[in-house]
Design an enzyme around this catalytic site. Structure first.
Site, PDB file in Angstrom:
ATOM      1  N   PRO A 116     -66.467  59.290 -45.764  1.00  0.00           N
ATOM      2  CA  PRO A 116     -67.793  58.665 -45.949  1.00  0.00           C
ATOM      3  C   PRO A 116     -68.214  59.127 -47.465  1.00  0.00           C
ATOM      4  O   PRO A 116     -68.710  60.268 -47.557  1.00  0.00           O
ATOM      5  CB  PRO A 116     -68.681  59.456 -44.790  1.00  0.00           C
ATOM      6  N   GLU A 117     -68.330  58.271 -48.473  1.00  0.00           N
ATOM      7  CA  GLU A 117     -69.228  58.402 -49.452  1.00  0.00           C
ATOM      8  C   GLU A 117     -70.235  57.308 -49.343  1.00  0.00           C
ATOM      9  O   GLU A 117     -70.580  56.827 -48.268  1.00  0.00           O
ATOM     10  CB  GLU A 117     -68.331  57.959 -50.746  1.00  0.00           C
TER      11      GLU A 117
END
Length: 292
Positions: free
Chosen positions: A2-3
């Site tokens: 997750p960015e």
DNA sequence: AACACCGCCTGAGCGC
DNA sequence: TGCGCTCAGGCGGTGT
């Protein structure tokens, strides 16, 4: 991992199930993933969610009481609103809330909200107020999705680190991680080892645009699912097929066919095209003593 | 002050 | 088939 795009996809996907709804009782299976006392009130049990906000890679649930719960997904974290049958049997569920029954529409089957995180690099941070959230987020740089050239220039001024390292620094720019740093540098045609403070205004403007465009396209594709990432409904993202460089070391460049280079920069595997992102002589640092 | 580096944690993938 | 090894990396803490 997750960015920013993945966190934004989680946020958007959870709005129907959570916004305006009151969380039910909470079960805490692993108190250690909560930063601070893991009380039910701090975890917003029986509190109404009035907003879901994001800054960089952080997601915040804002409750009617004024309390806030920051969700860090880390590398493998997931926040999921699921039906009982889908929720059953999931491993590594650290915190679980009941969601109220009823309500028609897409969220009708979502009866549980789960925070799961196999590798536990993520966690939950309860805060007492919106002001505490603002204070915490003030330590972050500008959100990468709306980054403007001027702000980027200001953040990178005088920095001698490689631009790749600077982009990963959440105090410089909030939301970019290893995947989108490499993708944005490719899109901007900038070599990852270029000293950040030496980039010309033109190239910084190009980089800011590349960051915004890359992140927006990733959001449109539902994010990058390598192994673990899914959105709040458990759906995988399709952006991996559009990656130009990340995860493609030694493969041919999709633009020019040159073999992609790979090296460790800032302790992160970095992949780039030596031709499309050729190192070039940047402007030299101006003397700080001249004509002041 | 700016930056480098470590270690947390698990599961996939690999060689043998 | 299964074992042990390596790798992935966000981020806070510590070292230089």
């Amino acid at each position: 991992m997750p960015e920013l795009p993945e966190v934004e996809c989680v946020r958007r996907s959870l709005v129907p199930a959570l916004l305006g709804r009151t969380l039910g009782p909470v079960t805490i299976h692993r108190p250690g993933i909560v930063d601070g006392p893991a009380t039910t009130a701090a975890l917003l049990a029986r509190d109404e969610i009035v907003a879901l906000e994001r800054r960089g890679k952080q997601l915040a649930l804002i409750a009617r009481s004024g309390r806030v719960l920051i969700v860090h997904l880390g590398m493998t974290g997931q926040l999921l609103a699921l039906s009982p049958s889908l929720a059953a049997g999931l491993s590594h569920v650290h915190v679980q809330w009941s969601l109220p029954a009823s309500r028609v529409g897409v969220a009708a089957n979502a009866r549980f909200l789960l925070f799961r995180d196999p590798r536990r690099f993520g966690g939950l941070t309860p805060l007492a107020s919106r002001a505490a959230l603002d204070q915490r987020w003030s330590a972050l740089g500008p959100d990468a999705l709306g980054i403007e050239p001027g702000a980027l220039r200001e953040s990178l001024r005088d920095s001698r680190r490689p631009i790749k390292a600077a982009l990963l620094d959440q105090a410089v720019l909030a939301g970019v991680g290893n995947i989108y740093a490499d993708e944005a540098l490719f899109a901007a045609g900038i070599a990852p080892r270029t000293p950040a403070g030496r980039l010309s205004p033109d190239r910084l403007a190009k980089l800011a645009e590349a960051i915004r465009t890359t992140l927006m396209r990733a959001i449109e594709s539902g994010g990058s699912s390598l192994r673990d990432y899914v959105d709040g409904n458990g759906r995988r993202g399709g952006f991996v097929t559009l990656h130009q460089v990340y995860g493609r070391g030694a493969d041919p460049c999709r633009r020019c066919g040159t073999t992609l280079a790979s090296a460790l920069i800032a302790q992160r595997t970095t992949v780039w095209c030596p031709r499309c992102q050729a190192a070039r002589r940047e402007r030299t640092k101006r003397s700080t003593r001249s004509f002041t």
